[in-house]
Motif scaffolding. Structure first.
Motif, PDB file in Angstrom:
ATOM      1  N   ARG A 138     -35.422  10.298 -47.702  1.00 19.70           N
ATOM      2  CA  ARG A 138     -35.549  11.504 -46.885  1.00 19.70           C
ATOM      3  C   ARG A 138     -34.148  11.920 -46.446  1.00 19.70           C
ATOM      4  N   ILE A 139     -33.776  13.143 -46.772  1.00 22.75           N
ATOM      5  CA  ILE A 139     -32.473  13.692 -46.420  1.00 22.75           C
ATOM      6  C   ILE A 139     -32.669  14.609 -45.221  1.00 22.75           C
ATOM      7  N   SER A 140     -31.937  14.338 -44.160  1.00 24.42           N
ATOM      8  CA  SER A 140     -32.033  15.133 -42.941  1.00 24.42           C
ATOM      9  C   SER A 140     -30.647  15.637 -42.576  1.00 24.42           C
ATOM     10  N   PHE A 141     -30.593  16.857 -42.074  1.00 25.22           N
ATOM     11  CA  PHE A 141     -29.335  17.365 -41.568  1.00 25.22           C
ATOM     12  C   PHE A 141     -29.578  18.296 -40.399  1.00 25.22           C
ATOM     13  N   SER A 142     -28.580  18.355 -39.543  1.00 26.95           N
ATOM     14  CA  SER A 142     -28.629  19.209 -38.370  1.00 26.95           C
ATOM     15  C   SER A 142     -27.384  20.086 -38.374  1.00 26.95           C
ATOM     16  N   VAL A 143     -27.584  21.381 -38.231  1.00 27.38           N
ATOM     17  CA  VAL A 143     -26.479  22.331 -38.201  1.00 27.38           C
ATOM     18  C   VAL A 143     -26.629  23.232 -36.977  1.00 27.38           C
ATOM     19  N   PRO A 144     -25.522  23.750 -36.464  1.00 26.17           N
ATOM     20  CA  PRO A 144     -25.608  24.555 -35.246  1.00 26.17           C
ATOM     21  C   PRO A 144     -26.352  25.883 -35.420  1.00 26.17           C
ATOM     22  N   ALA A 145     -26.315  26.465 -36.608  1.00 26.10           N
ATOM     23  CA  ALA A 145     -26.980  27.755 -36.839  1.00 26.10           C
ATOM     24  C   ALA A 145     -27.599  27.767 -38.228  1.00 26.10           C
ATOM     25  N   GLY A 146     -28.654  28.529 -38.382  1.00 28.90           N
ATOM     26  CA  GLY A 146     -29.322  28.633 -39.673  1.00 28.90           C
ATOM     27  C   GLY A 146     -28.559  29.531 -40.631  1.00 28.90           C
ATOM     28  N   GLY A 147     -29.088  29.622 -41.850  1.00 32.48           N
ATOM     29  CA  GLY A 147     -28.475  30.457 -42.878  1.00 32.48           C
ATOM     30  C   GLY A 147     -28.909  29.997 -44.250  1.00 32.48           C
ATOM     31  N   ARG A 148     -28.281  30.551 -45.256  1.00 30.07           N
ATOM     32  CA  ARG A 148     -28.571  30.166 -46.640  1.00 30.07           C
ATOM     33  C   ARG A 148     -27.906  28.833 -46.930  1.00 30.07           C
ATOM     34  N   ALA A 149     -28.689  27.883 -47.438  1.00 36.06           N
ATOM     35  CA  ALA A 149     -28.181  26.528 -47.686  1.00 36.06           C
ATOM     36  C   ALA A 149     -28.509  26.078 -49.102  1.00 36.06           C
ATOM     37  N   THR A 150     -27.677  25.198 -49.605  1.00 36.78           N
ATOM     38  CA  THR A 150     -27.917  24.527 -50.875  1.00 36.78           C
ATOM     39  C   THR A 150     -27.816  23.030 -50.629  1.00 36.78           C
ATOM     40  N   VAL A 151     -28.805  22.283 -51.122  1.00 37.75           N
ATOM     41  CA  VAL A 151     -28.822  20.825 -51.010  1.00 37.75           C
ATOM     42  C   VAL A 151     -28.759  20.283 -52.433  1.00 37.75           C
ATOM     43  N   SER A 152     -27.638  19.645 -52.780  1.00 41.31           N
ATOM     44  CA  SER A 152     -27.406  19.164 -54.145  1.00 41.31           C
ATOM     45  C   SER A 152     -27.125  17.676 -54.160  1.00 41.31           C
ATOM     46  N   ILE A 153     -27.422  17.048 -55.303  1.00 38.73           N
ATOM     47  CA  ILE A 153     -27.161  15.623 -55.510  1.00 38.73           C
ATOM     48  C   ILE A 153     -26.169  15.493 -56.661  1.00 38.73           C
ATOM     49  N   PHE A 154     -25.157  14.659 -56.471  1.00 39.27           N
ATOM     50  CA  PHE A 154     -24.125  14.415 -57.471  1.00 39.27           C
ATOM     51  C   PHE A 154     -24.066  12.926 -57.781  1.00 39.27           C
ATOM     52  N   ASP A 155     -23.714  12.592 -59.027  1.00 39.85           N
ATOM     53  CA  ASP A 155     -23.517  11.185 -59.369  1.00 39.85           C
ATOM     54  C   ASP A 155     -22.100  10.767 -58.979  1.00 39.85           C
ATOM     55  N   ALA A 156     -21.771   9.501 -59.193  1.00 38.91           N
ATOM     56  CA  ALA A 156     -20.471   8.975 -58.785  1.00 38.91           C
ATOM     57  C   ALA A 156     -19.311   9.619 -59.534  1.00 38.91           C
ATOM     58  N   ALA A 157     -19.577  10.200 -60.707  1.00 40.95           N
ATOM     59  CA  ALA A 157     -18.534  10.884 -61.476  1.00 40.95           C
ATOM     60  C   ALA A 157     -18.370  12.342 -61.038  1.00 40.95           C
ATOM     61  N   GLY A 158     -19.160  12.788 -60.071  1.00 43.45           N
ATOM     62  CA  GLY A 158     -19.044  14.147 -59.572  1.00 43.45           C
ATOM     63  C   GLY A 158     -19.874  15.184 -60.301  1.00 43.45           C
TER      64      GLY A 158
ATOM     65  N   TRP B 223     -27.756  12.751 -42.827  1.00 47.40           N
ATOM     66  CA  TRP B 223     -28.099  11.348 -43.044  1.00 47.40           C
ATOM     67  C   TRP B 223     -29.297  11.271 -43.975  1.00 47.40           C
ATOM     68  N   ASN B 224     -29.510  10.093 -44.518  1.00 49.50           N
ATOM     69  CA  ASN B 224     -30.712   9.868 -45.325  1.00 49.50           C
ATOM     70  C   ASN B 224     -31.301   8.504 -44.980  1.00 49.50           C
TER      71      ASN B 224
END
Length: 104
Positions: free
Chosen positions: A30-50, A19-20
């Motif tokens: 503010r972007i927040s996320f909850s996942v069951p287990a940790g690890g390597r993550a990437t947080v990316s932003i895309f426009d409406a055209a992808g 959620w944000n």
């Protein structure tokens, strides 16, 4: 809109959440996320055209709650225009996306 995919299949949002706040937003969110287990993550932003406009984080995250801020700018630091953007979190076999609305 929230899409959660685990290993190529639609999954229950109870296993991973994104959620944000605020949404819609002006300036930053503010972007927040909850996942069951940790690890390597990437947080990316895309426009409406992808098109990927920003990668705000790439590295290790913990299981549970994680928070990041996005300032509404692209990779070059230019402020993006008002419109629909998508945040995508990828961690292991989990891929979560969320629609965000940027206003001026």
């Amino acid at each position: 809109m929230l899409n959660v995919t685990i290993a190529g299949e639609e999954a229950s949002p109870a296993r991973a959440l994104l959620w944000n706040t605020p949404n819609p937003f002006a300036g930053s969110t503010r972007i927040s996320f909850s996942v069951p287990a940790g690890g390597r993550a990437t947080v990316s932003i895309f426009d409406a055209a992808g098109r990927k406009v920003s990668e705000i984080y790439s590295g290790e995250v913990t299981g549970g709650l994680n928070n990041f801020a996005w300032n509404g700018r692209d990779r070059s630091g230019r402020e993006l225009s008002s419109g629909v953007y998508f945040c995508k979190i990828e961690i292991g076999s989990i891929s979560i996306s969320r629609k965000m609305l940027k206003i001026k």
